[in-house]
Design an enzyme around this catalytic site. Structure first.
Site, PDB file in Angstrom:
ATOM      1  N   ASP A 155      19.746  32.257  43.311  1.00 55.69           N
ATOM      2  CA  ASP A 155      20.038  33.994  43.419  1.00 55.69           C
ATOM      3  C   ASP A 155      20.708  34.065  42.510  1.00 55.69           C
ATOM      4  O   ASP A 155      21.711  33.838  42.141  1.00 55.69           O
ATOM      5  CB  ASP A 155      20.669  33.951  44.776  1.00 55.69           C
ATOM      6  CG  ASP A 155      21.207  35.402  45.032  1.00 55.69           C
ATOM      7  OD1 ASP A 155      21.250  36.139  44.240  1.00 55.69           O
ATOM      8  OD2 ASP A 155      21.806  35.491  46.118  1.00 55.69           O
ATOM      9  N   SER A 170      15.153  49.459  31.666  1.00 61.04           N
ATOM     10  CA  SER A 170      14.082  50.364  32.276  1.00 61.04           C
ATOM     11  C   SER A 170      14.110  51.647  31.488  1.00 61.04           C
ATOM     12  O   SER A 170      14.959  51.881  30.863  1.00 61.04           O
ATOM     13  CB  SER A 170      14.385  50.560  33.523  1.00 61.04           C
ATOM     14  OG  SER A 170      13.500  51.554  34.230  1.00 61.04           O
ATOM     15  N   TYR A 189      20.062  53.041  40.949  1.00 56.59           N
ATOM     16  CA  TYR A 189      19.268  52.193  40.248  1.00 56.59           C
ATOM     17  C   TYR A 189      19.570  52.499  38.626  1.00 56.59           C
ATOM     18  O   TYR A 189      19.485  51.511  37.716  1.00 56.59           O
ATOM     19  CB  TYR A 189      17.883  52.347  40.588  1.00 56.59           C
ATOM     20  CG  TYR A 189      16.656  51.478  39.787  1.00 56.59           C
ATOM     21  CD1 TYR A 189      16.760  50.194  39.817  1.00 56.59           C
ATOM     22  CD2 TYR A 189      15.917  52.187  38.769  1.00 56.59           C
ATOM     23  CE1 TYR A 189      15.722  49.262  38.899  1.00 56.59           C
ATOM     24  CE2 TYR A 189      15.137  51.404  38.192  1.00 56.59           C
ATOM     25  CZ  TYR A 189      15.062  50.075  38.053  1.00 56.59           C
ATOM     26  OH  TYR A 189      14.094  49.420  37.475  1.00 56.59           O
ATOM     27  N   LYS A 229      20.900  50.297  35.140  1.00 59.18           N
ATOM     28  CA  LYS A 229      19.888  49.951  34.015  1.00 59.18           C
ATOM     29  C   LYS A 229      20.919  50.319  32.724  1.00 59.18           C
ATOM     30  O   LYS A 229      20.701  49.945  31.595  1.00 59.18           O
ATOM     31  CB  LYS A 229      18.623  50.524  34.147  1.00 59.18           C
ATOM     32  CG  LYS A 229      17.755  49.745  35.233  1.00 59.18           C
ATOM     33  CD  LYS A 229      17.448  48.254  34.943  1.00 59.18           C
ATOM     34  CE  LYS A 229      16.803  47.552  35.790  1.00 59.18           C
ATOM     35  NZ  LYS A 229      16.676  46.090  35.659  1.00 59.18           N
TER      36      LYS A 229
END
Length: 259
Positions: free
Chosen positions: A62, A142, A155, A159
């Site tokens: 993990d 991203s 999100y 990034k």
């Protein structure tokens, strides 16, 4: 010039972009350490790597757990006889209006997308330094690390954080001969984008598939990105042709976001 005989570790290697990266680096001549939370999936990818004539090893971890990431790097080095490249690819998406984000949700995505990258940077850099060798650290960013997207706000924030970590690590590690770069994909036809489209449909009322088609229609090259498109660029970052490049997070999105 190639990475023949090098050892590369790829996190999130069980599917999608991570799998494509692992297979591309194997085709380039590297031996591959596959890291993921899903043992069955990385075992299947390991068979694909060995079918290409390269060594493969798997480690269940993990990435949000610092000790597990460090152990995965140690394991890769021991099993494959060295350590040269890490691709901190593992990550998750989160789709929600900013006003609805809960403490538990933000804690979860930060642990994987931001801390997971940091732990990978730490573990790889320490291994490179201990071996007194140059190395390559490559992080998953991203288009959302260059442009904040509605309903993907948290999100996007993770990034943007990856870009910051990439720049800071590049500056701190350059004197050790370690380069740190990131790759910024766009709309990739993977399970992650299936989930993004589904959640956006639930929130906006659009038909399932409509949001995906909308984003794809804005790509200059006229098609959705494939995992192999991303892997080709990561191959460049992993290889010697990018030795004079560090601290960068280039867009590889077919012409969707421009910087």
């Amino acid at each position: 010039m190639s990475i023949f005989g090098k050892v590369a570790l790829v996190t999130g290697a069980g599917q999608g972009i991570g799998r494509a990266i692992a297979l591309r680096l194997a085709k380039d001549g590297a031996d591959i350490a596959l890291v993921d939370v899903n043992e069955e999936k990385i075992a299947a990818v390991a068979k694909e790597v060995t079918a290409l004539g390269r060594k493969a090893t798997v480690f269940v971890a993990d990435v949000s757990q610092q000790d597990q990431v460090a152990k995965s790097v140690d394991y890769a080095s021991q099993e494959l006889g060295g350590f040269d490249i890490i691709v901190n690819n593992a990550g998750i998406a989160q789709i929600a209006p900013l006003l609805d984000v809960t403490p538990a949700q933000i804690d979860h995505i930060l642990k994987i997308n931001v801390q997971g990258v940091l732990w990978g940077i730490q573990a790889a850099a320490r291994k490179f330094k201990a071996s007194n060798q140059r190395g390559k650290i490559i992080n998953a960013c991203s288009i959302a690390g260059h442009d904040g997207f509605a309903l993907l706000g948290v999100y996007s924030a993770t990034k943007f954080a990856v870009r910051a970590l990439t720049q800071a690590a590049a500056k701190e590690l350059a004197s050790d001969g370690i380069t740190v770069n990131a790759y910024c994909p766009g709309v990739v036809g993977t399970d992650m984008w299936v989930e993004i489209d589904k959640r956006l449909a639930e929130i906006t009322g659009a038909e399932v598939g409509a949001t995906y088609k909308k984003y794809v229609s804005g790509i200059a090259l006229g098609r959705a990105e494939t995992p192999e498109d991303v892997a080709g660029f990561v191959s460049y970052l992993a290889g010697p042709d990018s030795d004079y490049m560090t601290g960068q997070s280039p867009l590889i999105d077919g012409g969707l976001v421009y910087r």
